[in-house]
Design an enzyme around this catalytic site. Structure first.
Site, PDB file in Angstrom:
ATOM      1  N   HIS A  37       0.869  -1.179   0.000  1.00  0.00           N
ATOM      2  CA  HIS A  37       0.000   0.000   0.000  1.00  0.00           C
ATOM      3  C   HIS A  37       0.905   1.229   0.000  1.00  0.00           C
ATOM      4  O   HIS A  37       1.287   1.720   1.057  1.00  0.00           O
ATOM      5  CB  HIS A  37      -0.906  -0.006   1.233  1.00  0.00           C
ATOM      6  CG  HIS A  37      -1.921   1.099   1.238  1.00  0.00           C
ATOM      7  ND1 HIS A  37      -3.096   1.019   1.959  1.00  0.00           N
ATOM      8  CD2 HIS A  37      -1.964   2.294   0.617  1.00  0.00           C
ATOM      9  CE1 HIS A  37      -3.799   2.129   1.783  1.00  0.00           C
ATOM     10  NE2 HIS A  37      -3.118   2.919   0.974  1.00  0.00           N
ATOM     11  N   HIS A  94      -7.385  -7.617   7.090  1.00  0.00           N
ATOM     12  CA  HIS A  94      -7.177  -6.737   8.234  1.00  0.00           C
ATOM     13  C   HIS A  94      -7.277  -7.520   9.535  1.00  0.00           C
ATOM     14  O   HIS A  94      -8.299  -8.101   9.854  1.00  0.00           O
ATOM     15  CB  HIS A  94      -8.147  -5.557   8.275  1.00  0.00           C
ATOM     16  CG  HIS A  94      -7.488  -4.293   8.774  1.00  0.00           C
ATOM     17  ND1 HIS A  94      -6.809  -3.436   7.944  1.00  0.00           N
ATOM     18  CD2 HIS A  94      -7.370  -3.770  10.008  1.00  0.00           C
ATOM     19  CE1 HIS A  94      -6.317  -2.430   8.639  1.00  0.00           C
ATOM     20  NE2 HIS A  94      -6.628  -2.613   9.903  1.00  0.00           N
ATOM     21  N   GLU A 142      -2.578  -1.700  -3.182  1.00  0.00           N
ATOM     22  CA  GLU A 142      -3.722  -1.026  -2.585  1.00  0.00           C
ATOM     23  C   GLU A 142      -3.491   0.481  -2.579  1.00  0.00           C
ATOM     24  O   GLU A 142      -2.355   0.942  -2.491  1.00  0.00           O
ATOM     25  CB  GLU A 142      -3.900  -1.466  -1.124  1.00  0.00           C
ATOM     26  CG  GLU A 142      -4.100  -2.943  -0.913  1.00  0.00           C
ATOM     27  CD  GLU A 142      -4.190  -3.286   0.567  1.00  0.00           C
ATOM     28  OE1 GLU A 142      -3.871  -2.413   1.418  1.00  0.00           O
ATOM     29  OE2 GLU A 142      -4.585  -4.417   0.881  1.00  0.00           O
TER      30      GLU A 142
END
Length: 252
Positions: free
Chosen positions: A44, A200, A76
């Protein structure tokens, strides 16, 4: 078929960035993870490059292309013009769009698909035209109507935010409730033809119940918990533990 494991390298990069030194090596640990059986790598890249740096992306792309051609690269990020240009240059197999403010510590909510329709529609179309699979970050209590909009936008998959579920590591009754919500979202998404990813705060302890609730789960992206485990078990041993958990087995 078990869901695939994509190892998120952000925490490794954040540790590296504490010093002006090249270790721990992001690509080196990515290589170990893929050698141990992980099927992909996730990053990310935030605008401030506080963990993954833009310069890491071509190195990870080359690692996969040269040594692990069957693995996938998942990037991401929030769909700014700069982010879109970055992924078009890198050509990951999958782009996961998240509604993060650049200042956020981590992703902590999914898209409001109705409110974000005008933002997301052209971005999804552009990325898919470039040959990339598109996944949209999704709240764990998203409605069927929300998911229908994600499908209309052209998304291939949604990634269910599992933070509330992972946060109940010390409360099994709350975890069970969150898991029921996740299961409903997964069923609704699959009924619309959307693939389902999850990510997550996933661990070897909470993964088996998740994969039982989502038998069609396509992929999990795991960074923090996996990196924490790697401090104890090493990256290769940790990947093996997570793959075992993804297969539905309890891991001691």
């Amino acid at each position: 078929m078990a869901a695939t494991l994509s190892v998120n390298l952000n925490a490794v990069a954040m540790l590296r960035n504490r010093r002006d030194l090249p270790w721990p090596s992001v690509t080196g640990l990515g290589r170990i993870a893929l050698q141990a059986g992980a099927q992909g790598l996730t990053v990310h890249p935030r605008p401030d490059q506080r963990h993954i740096r833009f310069s890491d992306l071509p190195e990870i792309r080359a690692l996969i292309d040269d040594e692990f051609p069957h693995a996938e690269f998942n990037i991401e990020g929030y769909p700014t013009d700069d982010f879109i240009a970055l992924v078009e240059k890198t050509q990951p197999e999958q782009v996961t769009l998240v509604p993060d403010d650049p200042a956020q510590a981590t992703s902590d909510h999914g898209w409001n698909f109705h409110a974000s329709r005008e933002l997301l529609a052209p971005v999804v179309k552009r990325l898919k035209r470039g040959g990339m699979r598109v996944s949209l970050f999704c709240d764990p209590d998203a409605s069927a109507e929300d998911l229908a909009v994600a499908r209309e936008l052209g998304a291939d998959r949604v990634e269910i935010y599992t933070g509330p579920y992972g946060g109940c590591h010390d409360d099994s009754s709350k975890a069970a409730k969150h898991l029921k919500d996740i299961e409903k979202v997964g069923v609704a998404a699959r009924s619309l033809g959307l693939g389902v990813n999850a990510g997550h705060d996933l661990t070897v302890d909470n993964l088996p119940a998740l994969v039982r609730a989502l038998p069609d789960l396509a992929e999990v992206s795991i960074g923090h918990g996996l990196t924490a485990d790697a401090l104890v078990h090493g990256m290769a041993g940790t990947v093996e533990r997570f793959l075992k958990a993804l297969g539905g087995a309890q891991v001691k």
